[in-house]
Write a protein that holds these residues in place. Structure first.
Motif, PDB file in Angstrom:
ATOM      1  N   SER A  57      -2.656  -6.162   8.932  1.00  0.00           N
ATOM      2  CA  SER A  57      -2.649  -7.506   9.523  1.00  0.00           C
ATOM      3  C   SER A  57      -2.981  -7.440  11.014  1.00  0.00           C
ATOM      4  N   GLU A  58      -2.832  -6.263  11.613  1.00  0.00           N
ATOM      5  CA  GLU A  58      -3.160  -6.103  13.034  1.00  0.00           C
ATOM      6  C   GLU A  58      -4.673  -6.089  13.245  1.00  0.00           C
ATOM      7  N   ALA A  78       4.817   1.052  -0.211  1.00  0.00           N
ATOM      8  CA  ALA A  78       3.766   1.648   0.625  1.00  0.00           C
ATOM      9  C   ALA A  78       2.658   0.641   0.878  1.00  0.00           C
ATOM     10  N   ARG A  79       2.337  -0.145  -0.147  1.00  0.00           N
ATOM     11  CA  ARG A  79       1.250  -1.117  -0.015  1.00  0.00           C
ATOM     12  C   ARG A  79       1.637  -2.279   0.898  1.00  0.00           C
ATOM     13  N   LEU A  80       2.913  -2.670   0.841  1.00  0.00           N
ATOM     14  CA  LEU A  80       3.373  -3.745   1.727  1.00  0.00           C
ATOM     15  C   LEU A  80       3.371  -3.261   3.179  1.00  0.00           C
ATOM     16  N   SER A  81       3.768  -2.008   3.347  1.00  0.00           N
ATOM     17  CA  SER A  81       3.807  -1.465   4.694  1.00  0.00           C
ATOM     18  C   SER A  81       2.374  -1.329   5.231  1.00  0.00           C
ATOM     19  N   ARG A  82       1.458  -0.946   4.353  1.00  0.00           N
ATOM     20  CA  ARG A  82       0.055  -0.862   4.738  1.00  0.00           C
ATOM     21  C   ARG A  82      -0.493  -2.252   5.107  1.00  0.00           C
ATOM     22  N   SER A  91      -3.470  -5.551  -0.443  1.00  0.00           N
ATOM     23  CA  SER A  91      -3.317  -5.243  -1.860  1.00  0.00           C
ATOM     24  C   SER A  91      -2.487  -6.374  -2.485  1.00  0.00           C
ATOM     25  N   GLY A  92      -3.007  -7.005  -3.519  1.00  0.00           N
ATOM     26  CA  GLY A  92      -2.286  -8.110  -4.148  1.00  0.00           C
ATOM     27  C   GLY A  92      -2.787  -9.486  -3.702  1.00  0.00           C
TER      28      GLY A  92
END
Ligand code: 5GP
Length: 209
Positions: free
Chosen positions: A156-157, A147-151, A14-15
């Motif tokens: 990234s995995e 939440a979006r950064l954590s997602r 996201s972003g």
């Protein structure tokens, strides 16, 4: 002989700038069709029902799943998102290259169902830039950004499962690279099966004569 369109999945944190990229691609090249998804999330300011998304209730979404009207669906940050089947199939039959801007779980479902799909993951130049872009949008609360950064960290995995990773540093360059990538899918051997079969048949006939 009319070639079927290519199915291209575009994902990214996201972003990462997927929306802007899609817009640039559609404005520049006439052969793309962007699928409009259904979602149970609420519209953001400026979003129009049927343009960015079809905004539906949880019940309506479940009905679509039950009627097999979605070719994939996933839950993202607590909301449901899914791709309507009919539009995608119709556009591909008409020879359009169909773009699905969807997240990873949905992308992997699509690849499983339609192995010829090309999966492209858009990367920001670095993590700091991603955070800057998300904050700079000004449309999301701090909680949603977190939440979006954590997602993104989770995603990234799995981004390795994509066919291509494309860095969106310069919009112009990235748009061109994306177009060429999708365009090149038309030249895969599998795309020419029918033509090859015809040539083979004709060559055999020449041999008999
Ligand atoms: P947003 O709420 O920012 O519009 O979208 C959140 C995420 O859902 C993005 O990663 C977007 O690509 C993804 N998404 C949008 N539509 C669909 C869909 O139909 N299916 C799936 N699996 N993901 C979607």
């Amino acid at each position: 002989m009319k070639n079927r369109g290519v199915l291209a999945v575009i994902s990214g944190f996201s972003g990462a700038g997927k929306g802007t990229l899609m817009k640039a691609l559609l404005e520049r090249y006439p052969n793309y069709a962007l699928s409009v998804s259904c979602t149970t999330r609420s519209p953001r300011e400026g979003e129009v029902n049927g343009r960015e998304y079809y905004f539906v209730s949880g019940e309506e979404f479940e009905e679509m799943i039950a009627a097999d009207q979605l070719i994939e669906y996933a839950c993202y940050c607590g909301r449901y998102y899914g791709t309507p089947r009919s539009y995608v199939e119709r556009q591909m039959e008409e020879g359009k290259d169909v773009l699905l801007e969807i997240e990873i779980q949905g992308a992997l479902q699509i690849k499983k169902k339609f192995p010829d799909t090309v999966l492209i993951f858009i990367l920001p130049p670095d993590a700091a830039e991603l955070k800057r872009r998300l904050t700079g949008r000004g449309t999301e609360t701090e909680e949603v950004i977190a939440a979006r950064l954590s997602r993104a960290a989770e995603e990234s995995e799995e981004a390795w499962k994509y066919d291509y990773l494309l860095v969106n540093d310069d919009l112009e360059e990235c748009t061109e690279a994306l177009h060429h990538l999708i365009e090149s899918q038309h030249y895969r051997a599998g795309e020419q099966k029918e033509r090859m079969r015809q040539i083979q048949e004709d060559l055999r006939a020449y041999r008999k004569n």
